[in-house]
Design a protein around this motif. Sequence first.
Motif, short mmCIF file in Angstrom:
data_model
loop_
_atom_site.label_atom_id
_atom_site.label_comp_id
_atom_site.label_asym_id
_atom_site.label_seq_id
_atom_site.Cartn_x
_atom_site.Cartn_y
_atom_site.Cartn_z
N PRO A 28 0.83 -1.21 0.00
CA PRO A 28 0.00 0.00 0.00
C PRO A 28 0.86 1.26 0.00
CG PRO A 28 -0.03 -1.06 2.16
CD PRO A 28 0.65 -2.00 1.23
N ASP A 29 0.61 2.14 -0.94
CA ASP A 29 1.38 3.39 -1.01
C ASP A 29 0.73 4.43 -0.11
OD1 ASP A 29 3.50 4.99 -2.68
OD2 ASP A 29 1.71 6.25 -2.51
N PRO A 30 1.49 5.09 0.76
CA PRO A 30 0.91 6.05 1.71
C PRO A 30 0.16 7.20 1.05
CG PRO A 30 3.14 5.47 2.38
CD PRO A 30 2.94 4.88 1.01
N ILE A 36 -7.91 7.22 0.08
CA ILE A 36 -8.90 6.23 0.51
C ILE A 36 -9.37 6.51 1.93
CG2 ILE A 36 -9.25 3.77 0.98
CD1 ILE A 36 -7.16 3.23 -1.25
N LEU A 37 -8.43 6.79 2.82
CA LEU A 37 -8.79 7.05 4.21
C LEU A 37 -9.67 8.29 4.32
CD1 LEU A 37 -5.41 6.24 5.99
CD2 LEU A 37 -7.52 4.90 6.04
N SER A 38 -9.37 9.31 3.54
CA SER A 38 -10.19 10.51 3.56
C SER A 38 -11.61 10.21 3.10
CB SER A 38 -9.56 11.59 2.67
OG SER A 38 -10.37 12.74 2.60
N ALA A 39 -11.75 9.38 2.07
CA ALA A 39 -13.07 9.04 1.55
C ALA A 39 -13.86 8.18 2.54
CB ALA A 39 -12.93 8.31 0.22
N LEU A 40 -13.17 7.33 3.30
CA LEU A 40 -13.86 6.50 4.29
C LEU A 40 -14.37 7.31 5.47
CD1 LEU A 40 -11.49 3.38 4.42
CD2 LEU A 40 -13.76 3.50 3.36
N GLY A 41 -13.79 8.48 5.67
CA GLY A 41 -14.24 9.35 6.74
C GLY A 41 -14.07 8.72 8.11
N ASP A 42 -15.09 8.86 8.95
CA ASP A 42 -14.99 8.35 10.33
C ASP A 42 -15.64 6.99 10.49
OD1 ASP A 42 -17.63 9.03 10.03
OD2 ASP A 42 -17.74 10.37 11.77
N ALA A 43 -15.79 6.25 9.41
CA ALA A 43 -16.41 4.92 9.47
C ALA A 43 -15.68 4.03 10.46
CB ALA A 43 -16.41 4.28 8.08
N GLY A 44 -16.42 3.42 11.35
CA GLY A 44 -15.81 2.53 12.34
C GLY A 44 -15.70 1.10 11.87
N THR A 45 -16.64 0.69 11.00
CA THR A 45 -16.62 -0.66 10.43
C THR A 45 -16.54 -0.55 8.92
OG1 THR A 45 -19.06 -0.75 10.39
CG2 THR A 45 -17.94 -1.64 12.34
N GLY A 52 -7.61 -9.12 -1.38
CA GLY A 52 -6.26 -9.57 -1.69
C GLY A 52 -5.42 -9.77 -0.44
N ALA A 53 -4.18 -9.30 -0.51
CA ALA A 53 -3.26 -9.46 0.61
C ALA A 53 -3.40 -8.34 1.65
CB ALA A 53 -1.83 -9.52 0.10
N GLY A 54 -4.39 -7.47 1.48
CA GLY A 54 -4.68 -6.48 2.51
C GLY A 54 -4.22 -5.07 2.23
N SER A 55 -3.77 -4.79 1.00
CA SER A 55 -3.33 -3.43 0.69
C SER A 55 -4.45 -2.43 0.94
CB SER A 55 -2.88 -3.33 -0.76
OG SER A 55 -1.63 -3.95 -0.95
N TYR A 56 -4.09 -1.33 1.58
CA TYR A 56 -4.97 -0.19 1.81
C TYR A 56 -6.05 -0.43 2.87
CZ TYR A 56 -2.53 1.45 -2.28
OH TYR A 56 -1.55 1.80 -3.16
N GLU A 57 -6.01 -1.56 3.54
CA GLU A 57 -6.96 -1.74 4.64
C GLU A 57 -6.55 -0.85 5.82
OE1 GLU A 57 -7.51 -5.75 5.91
OE2 GLU A 57 -8.14 -6.44 3.92
N ALA A 100 -18.91 1.71 6.06
CA ALA A 100 -18.35 2.03 4.75
C ALA A 100 -17.83 0.75 4.12
CB ALA A 100 -17.22 3.05 4.87
N SER A 101 -17.62 0.79 2.82
CA SER A 101 -17.00 -0.35 2.14
C SER A 101 -16.01 0.17 1.12
CB SER A 101 -18.05 -1.24 1.48
OG SER A 101 -18.79 -0.51 0.52
N MET A 102 -15.06 -0.68 0.76
CA MET A 102 -13.99 -0.29 -0.15
C MET A 102 -13.63 -1.46 -1.07
SD MET A 102 -10.79 -0.31 2.56
CE MET A 102 -9.48 -0.38 1.32
N ALA A 103 -13.09 -1.11 -2.23
CA ALA A 103 -12.61 -2.11 -3.18
C ALA A 103 -11.48 -1.47 -3.98
CB ALA A 103 -13.73 -2.55 -4.11
N THR A 104 -10.30 -2.06 -3.92
CA THR A 104 -9.14 -1.46 -4.59
C THR A 104 -8.56 -2.42 -5.63
OG1 THR A 104 -7.53 -2.25 -2.94
CG2 THR A 104 -8.60 -0.15 -2.49
N PHE A 105 -8.39 -1.91 -6.85
CA PHE A 105 -7.81 -2.69 -7.95
C PHE A 105 -8.47 -4.06 -8.08
CE2 PHE A 105 -4.01 0.09 -7.08
CZ PHE A 105 -4.04 0.75 -8.29
#
Length: 258
Positions: A28-30, A36-45, A52-57, A100-105
């Motif tokens: 994961p590139d900082p 991504i973190l900004s878009a997730l906002g204050d989501a707790g879950t 995948g292997a967990g990048s950007y989680e 919130a939910s996320m999906a990367t690449f």
Amino acid sequence: MSNRHNDGSAGDANYGVIGQGYVSYRQPDPHIASFILSALGDAGTVLNVGAGAGSYEPVDREVTPVEPSASMRAQRPAHLPSAIDAVAERLPFADQSFDASMATFTIHQWSDLKAGLREMRRVTRGPVVVLSCDPKELHRCWLNDYAPEMIAVEARRYPEPDAIAEAFDAPVEILPVPIPLNCVDGFGEAYYGRPERLLEPGARLANSAWSFVDASVGDRFVAELGSDLANGTWDARYGTLRTQPFFEGSLRLFVARP
């Protein structure tokens, strides 16, 4: 799903074959993570689909990862939660289970884009965040001059931004994500200023598009790029990229809010 590979991979790429050593090149590139973190906002879950292997989680909140490939699940580091074997098109969760939910690449791997994004929307109370590429912008990288067949494959696989927005059936914010010079997430454009890295077989293997072109394309790419780097041709054409802090490439962040 009936079309899953032996290791469970549910998309067109078989990560049981190409996923070995993936984490050596795809970290994961900082800079990208900050979007991504900004878009997730204050989501707790947070649900991570195609994890995948967990990048950007994010590690500062409760994450539920979903990943169909056993090879990729096995490469997840110990500090991250274990991933559930499931696919985007059929998420095993109740409605509005996550903040919130996320999906990367990953959306270019799905068999049904609309079904997957609608499932993410169904189980999510807040933002749905998707990191992908705009296929119309892939040609801007120098890679297109050396391996146009590979870029053409990528362009066919990645859905158009309009198709993503239509699948959500809701307003979608589309944010260009500049790629930093020393990007540690080794997708193709990440090496815009470090061409030597793509001479490494592992670097190409960590980009699934290379698995869809004939091996002769990779052989030609290595021969031509290696020669042009040795005789100065690459630097004469693209040398300014070696010190360019960011590359405005195809990377896009899609944020759909309820």
